[in-house]
Write a protein that holds these residues in place. Structure first.
Motif, PDB file in Angstrom:
ATOM      1  N   ARG A   1       1.534 -14.112  -4.274  1.00 40.80           N
ATOM      2  CA  ARG A   1       0.302 -13.393  -3.990  1.00 40.80           C
ATOM      3  C   ARG A   1       0.682 -12.060  -3.344  1.00 40.80           C
ATOM      4  NH1 ARG A   1      -3.294 -16.644  -2.141  1.00 40.80           N
ATOM      5  NH2 ARG A   1      -2.119 -18.544  -2.110  1.00 40.80           N
ATOM      6  N   THR A   2      -0.210 -11.094  -3.477  1.00 35.04           N
ATOM      7  CA  THR A   2       0.071  -9.785  -2.888  1.00 35.04           C
ATOM      8  C   THR A   2      -0.227  -9.814  -1.393  1.00 35.04           C
ATOM      9  OG1 THR A   2      -2.166  -9.039  -3.444  1.00 35.04           O
ATOM     10  CG2 THR A   2      -0.414  -8.437  -4.981  1.00 35.04           C
ATOM     11  N   THR A   3       0.504  -8.997  -0.664  1.00 35.75           N
ATOM     12  CA  THR A   3       0.215  -8.787   0.753  1.00 35.75           C
ATOM     13  C   THR A   3      -0.681  -7.545   0.850  1.00 35.75           C
ATOM     14  OG1 THR A   3       2.116  -7.323   1.032  1.00 35.75           O
ATOM     15  CG2 THR A   3       2.493  -9.690   1.426  1.00 35.75           C
ATOM     16  N   LYS A   4      -1.136  -7.245   2.039  1.00 36.09           N
ATOM     17  CA  LYS A   4      -1.937  -6.026   2.237  1.00 36.09           C
ATOM     18  C   LYS A   4      -1.121  -4.812   1.793  1.00 36.09           C
ATOM     19  CE  LYS A   4      -4.626  -3.528   5.666  1.00 36.09           C
ATOM     20  NZ  LYS A   4      -4.073  -2.366   6.296  1.00 36.09           N
ATOM     21  N   SER A   5       0.157  -4.777   2.171  1.00 36.77           N
ATOM     22  CA  SER A   5       1.043  -3.678   1.757  1.00 36.77           C
ATOM     23  C   SER A   5       1.208  -3.644   0.244  1.00 36.77           C
ATOM     24  CB  SER A   5       2.427  -3.815   2.406  1.00 36.77           C
ATOM     25  OG  SER A   5       2.323  -3.701   3.798  1.00 36.77           O
ATOM     26  N   GLY A   6       1.261  -4.802  -0.373  1.00 41.62           N
ATOM     27  CA  GLY A   6       1.397  -4.879  -1.825  1.00 41.62           C
ATOM     28  C   GLY A   6       0.174  -4.317  -2.539  1.00 41.62           C
ATOM     29  N   ARG A   7      -1.006  -4.619  -2.012  1.00 41.99           N
ATOM     30  CA  ARG A   7      -2.233  -4.078  -2.609  1.00 41.99           C
ATOM     31  C   ARG A   7      -2.296  -2.561  -2.441  1.00 41.99           C
ATOM     32  NH1 ARG A   7      -3.635  -8.986  -0.491  1.00 41.99           N
ATOM     33  NH2 ARG A   7      -4.434  -8.119   1.459  1.00 41.99           N
ATOM     34  N   GLU A   8      -1.861  -2.082  -1.281  1.00 44.05           N
ATOM     35  CA  GLU A   8      -1.828  -0.627  -1.048  1.00 44.05           C
ATOM     36  C   GLU A   8      -0.815   0.043  -1.978  1.00 44.05           C
ATOM     37  OE1 GLU A   8      -0.965  -0.473   3.139  1.00 44.05           O
ATOM     38  OE2 GLU A   8      -3.050  -0.931   3.695  1.00 44.05           O
ATOM     39  N   GLN A   9       0.349  -0.572  -2.144  1.00 45.30           N
ATOM     40  CA  GLN A   9       1.379  -0.032  -3.038  1.00 45.30           C
ATOM     41  C   GLN A   9       0.891  -0.019  -4.477  1.00 45.30           C
ATOM     42  OE1 GLN A   9       4.382   1.287  -2.259  1.00 45.30           O
ATOM     43  NE2 GLN A   9       4.995   1.588  -4.356  1.00 45.30           N
ATOM     44  N   PHE A  10       0.206  -1.080  -4.897  1.00 46.05           N
ATOM     45  CA  PHE A  10      -0.352  -1.144  -6.244  1.00 46.05           C
ATOM     46  C   PHE A  10      -1.294   0.037  -6.477  1.00 46.05           C
ATOM     47  CE2 PHE A  10      -4.078  -2.397  -8.773  1.00 46.05           C
ATOM     48  CZ  PHE A  10      -3.475  -2.505 -10.013  1.00 46.05           C
ATOM     49  N   SER A  11      -2.216   0.262  -5.548  1.00 46.31           N
ATOM     50  CA  SER A  11      -3.162   1.380  -5.685  1.00 46.31           C
ATOM     51  C   SER A  11      -2.441   2.716  -5.730  1.00 46.31           C
ATOM     52  CB  SER A  11      -4.171   1.374  -4.535  1.00 46.31           C
ATOM     53  OG  SER A  11      -5.027   0.268  -4.653  1.00 46.31           O
ATOM     54  N   ALA A  12      -1.435   2.880  -4.893  1.00 42.62           N
ATOM     55  CA  ALA A  12      -0.678   4.141  -4.868  1.00 42.62           C
ATOM     56  C   ALA A  12       0.064   4.360  -6.187  1.00 42.62           C
ATOM     57  CB  ALA A  12       0.302   4.137  -3.696  1.00 42.62           C
ATOM     58  N   LEU A  13       0.715   3.322  -6.702  1.00 43.47           N
ATOM     59  CA  LEU A  13       1.440   3.434  -7.973  1.00 43.47           C
ATOM     60  C   LEU A  13       0.487   3.743  -9.124  1.00 43.47           C
ATOM     61  CD1 LEU A  13       3.951   0.444  -7.682  1.00 43.47           C
ATOM     62  CD2 LEU A  13       4.537   2.879  -7.712  1.00 43.47           C
ATOM     63  N   LEU A  14      -0.658   3.096  -9.111  1.00 42.13           N
ATOM     64  CA  LEU A  14      -1.650   3.310 -10.168  1.00 42.13           C
ATOM     65  C   LEU A  14      -2.137   4.760 -10.155  1.00 42.13           C
ATOM     66  CD1 LEU A  14      -3.201   1.978 -12.426  1.00 42.13           C
ATOM     67  CD2 LEU A  14      -4.804   1.084 -10.736  1.00 42.13           C
ATOM     68  N   ARG A  15      -2.409   5.285  -8.985  1.00 44.51           N
ATOM     69  CA  ARG A  15      -2.866   6.678  -8.882  1.00 44.51           C
ATOM     70  C   ARG A  15      -1.748   7.664  -9.263  1.00 44.51           C
ATOM     71  NH1 ARG A  15      -6.334   3.887  -5.576  1.00 44.51           N
ATOM     72  NH2 ARG A  15      -8.495   4.590  -5.796  1.00 44.51           N
ATOM     73  N   GLN A  16      -0.511   7.336  -8.947  1.00 45.90           N
ATOM     74  CA  GLN A  16       0.616   8.185  -9.378  1.00 45.90           C
ATOM     75  C   GLN A  16       0.681   8.252 -10.896  1.00 45.90           C
ATOM     76  OE1 GLN A  16       4.309   6.827  -7.644  1.00 45.90           O
ATOM     77  NE2 GLN A  16       3.545   7.087  -5.570  1.00 45.90           N
ATOM     78  N   GLU A  17       0.481   7.108 -11.546  1.00 42.65           N
ATOM     79  CA  GLU A  17       0.500   7.074 -13.016  1.00 42.65           C
ATOM     80  C   GLU A  17      -0.590   7.965 -13.593  1.00 42.65           C
ATOM     81  OE1 GLU A  17       2.544   5.255 -15.399  1.00 42.65           O
ATOM     82  OE2 GLU A  17       3.745   5.357 -13.583  1.00 42.65           O
ATOM     83  N   LEU A  18      -1.753   7.942 -12.971  1.00 43.04           N
ATOM     84  CA  LEU A  18      -2.890   8.708 -13.483  1.00 43.04           C
ATOM     85  C   LEU A  18      -2.759  10.207 -13.254  1.00 43.04           C
ATOM     86  CD1 LEU A  18      -5.992   6.587 -12.471  1.00 43.04           C
ATOM     87  CD2 LEU A  18      -4.998   6.885 -14.720  1.00 43.04           C
ATOM     88  N   ASN A  19      -2.028  10.593 -12.239  1.00 43.88           N
ATOM     89  CA  ASN A  19      -2.040  11.997 -11.822  1.00 43.88           C
ATOM     90  C   ASN A  19      -0.687  12.686 -11.945  1.00 43.88           C
ATOM     91  OD1 ASN A  19      -4.872  12.119 -11.001  1.00 43.88           O
ATOM     92  ND2 ASN A  19      -4.257  10.587  -9.499  1.00 43.88           N
ATOM     93  N   LYS A  20       0.083  12.328 -12.947  1.00 44.63           N
ATOM     94  CA  LYS A  20       1.386  12.964 -13.160  1.00 44.63           C
ATOM     95  C   LYS A  20       1.210  14.448 -13.463  1.00 44.63           C
ATOM     96  CE  LYS A  20       3.924   8.939 -14.638  1.00 44.63           C
ATOM     97  NZ  LYS A  20       4.593   8.246 -15.711  1.00 44.63           N
ATOM     98  N   ALA A  21       2.052  15.253 -12.843  1.00 48.45           N
ATOM     99  CA  ALA A  21       1.991  16.703 -13.060  1.00 48.45           C
ATOM    100  C   ALA A  21       2.498  17.082 -14.445  1.00 48.45           C
ATOM    101  CB  ALA A  21       2.802  17.419 -11.985  1.00 48.45           C
ATOM    102  N   SER A  22       3.411  16.291 -14.995  1.00 52.07           N
ATOM    103  CA  SER A  22       3.966  16.552 -16.328  1.00 52.07           C
ATOM    104  C   SER A  22       3.806  15.299 -17.185  1.00 52.07           C
ATOM    105  CB  SER A  22       5.447  16.923 -16.229  1.00 52.07           C
ATOM    106  OG  SER A  22       5.616  18.081 -15.475  1.00 52.07           O
ATOM    107  N   PRO A  23       2.620  15.096 -17.736  1.00 51.43           N
ATOM    108  CA  PRO A  23       2.417  13.880 -18.530  1.00 51.43           C
ATOM    109  C   PRO A  23       3.284  13.854 -19.783  1.00 51.43           C
ATOM    110  CG  PRO A  23       0.529  15.355 -18.752  1.00 51.43           C
ATOM    111  CD  PRO A  23       1.451  15.970 -17.741  1.00 51.43           C
ATOM    112  N   GLN A  24       3.602  12.649 -20.202  1.00 50.88           N
ATOM    113  CA  GLN A  24       4.353  12.429 -21.435  1.00 50.88           C
ATOM    114  C   GLN A  24       3.525  11.501 -22.322  1.00 50.88           C
ATOM    115  OE1 GLN A  24       7.331  13.924 -22.350  1.00 50.88           O
ATOM    116  NE2 GLN A  24       6.771  15.114 -20.549  1.00 50.88           N
ATOM    117  N   PRO A  25       3.641  11.640 -23.628  1.00 53.73           N
ATOM    118  CA  PRO A  25       2.882  10.747 -24.514  1.00 53.73           C
ATOM    119  C   PRO A  25       3.175   9.278 -24.189  1.00 53.73           C
ATOM    120  CG  PRO A  25       3.891  12.511 -25.785  1.00 53.73           C
ATOM    121  CD  PRO A  25       4.456  12.596 -24.389  1.00 53.73           C
ATOM    122  N   GLY A  26       2.127   8.512 -24.077  1.00 50.65           N
ATOM    123  CA  GLY A  26       2.284   7.079 -23.861  1.00 50.65           C
ATOM    124  C   GLY A  26       2.444   6.642 -22.423  1.00 50.65           C
TER     125      GLY A  26
END
Length: 189
Positions: free
Chosen positions: A76-101
């Protein structure tokens, strides 16, 4: 895909299914075809589970073992794990140099991000893609000046990227139209 993508996928599946076993995570990622588009192998999943647990982003409980079977663990995720998940997800969405796929992992968790954030991210990505496509011919002429008798097949990599971004641009436009259907209707106040 990167280690960061694998981390995002494993954390995300645990968050969706918790508590869950490693084999259930593997089965879910296989159902999403992540073994194909992300290149995630069974060993990568278990390596991430161990690393995420060591980092305090996941916790587990032993469920014992039967006969000669190895001990099983439910994660199960910890509080830190849920925060890390959200941070990683937002990093994926907001890349400065997107690549196809490179949105594939984020798409698996679409409802985990508010609709307006997705819309903003998609519009920003469309703008970056438009800049790339608008400057493509000029950049190709700069990188690969025409020389008589010279065939530079390396430029095909860039033509492939151009085609992929052209297709992604259409997909993003269509996705923005479909996006509201993935969220509950907004209530009027």
């Amino acid at each position: 895909m990167s280690v960061q993508d694998t981390r995002l996928l494993v954390l995300g599946v645990v968050k969706l299914r918790e508590p869950t076993y490693g084999y259930e995570i593997e089965k879910e990622l296989k159902r999403w075809n992540a073994d194909r588009w992300a290149g995630i192998a069974r060993a990568s999943i278990y390596h991430q589970l161990k690393a995420l647990t060591k980092a305090g982003l996941l916790e587990f409980e032993s469920t014992g073992n039967e006969g000669k079977r190895p001990t099983q663990y439910r994660y199960r995720t910890t509080k830190s794990g849920r925060e890390q998940f959200s941070a990683l997800l937002r990093q994926e969405l907001n890349k400065a140099s997107p690549q196809p796929g490179d949105l594939m992992a984020a798409l698996c968790f679409t409802p985990s991000i508010p609709q307006d954030e997705w819309e903003d991210s998609c519009r920003r990505r469309l703008g970056l893609i438009d800049l790339f496509l608008a400057s493509f011919d000029e950049e190709m002429n700069r990188w690969f000046p025409t020389e008589a008798g010279k065939a530079d097949y390396i430029q095909e990599i860039f033509y492939y990227e151009q085609a992929a971004f052209t297709a992604e641009r259409q997909w993003l436009t269509d996705f923005l139209e479909r996006l509201p259907s993935y969220y509950p209707p907004k209530r009027s106040a």
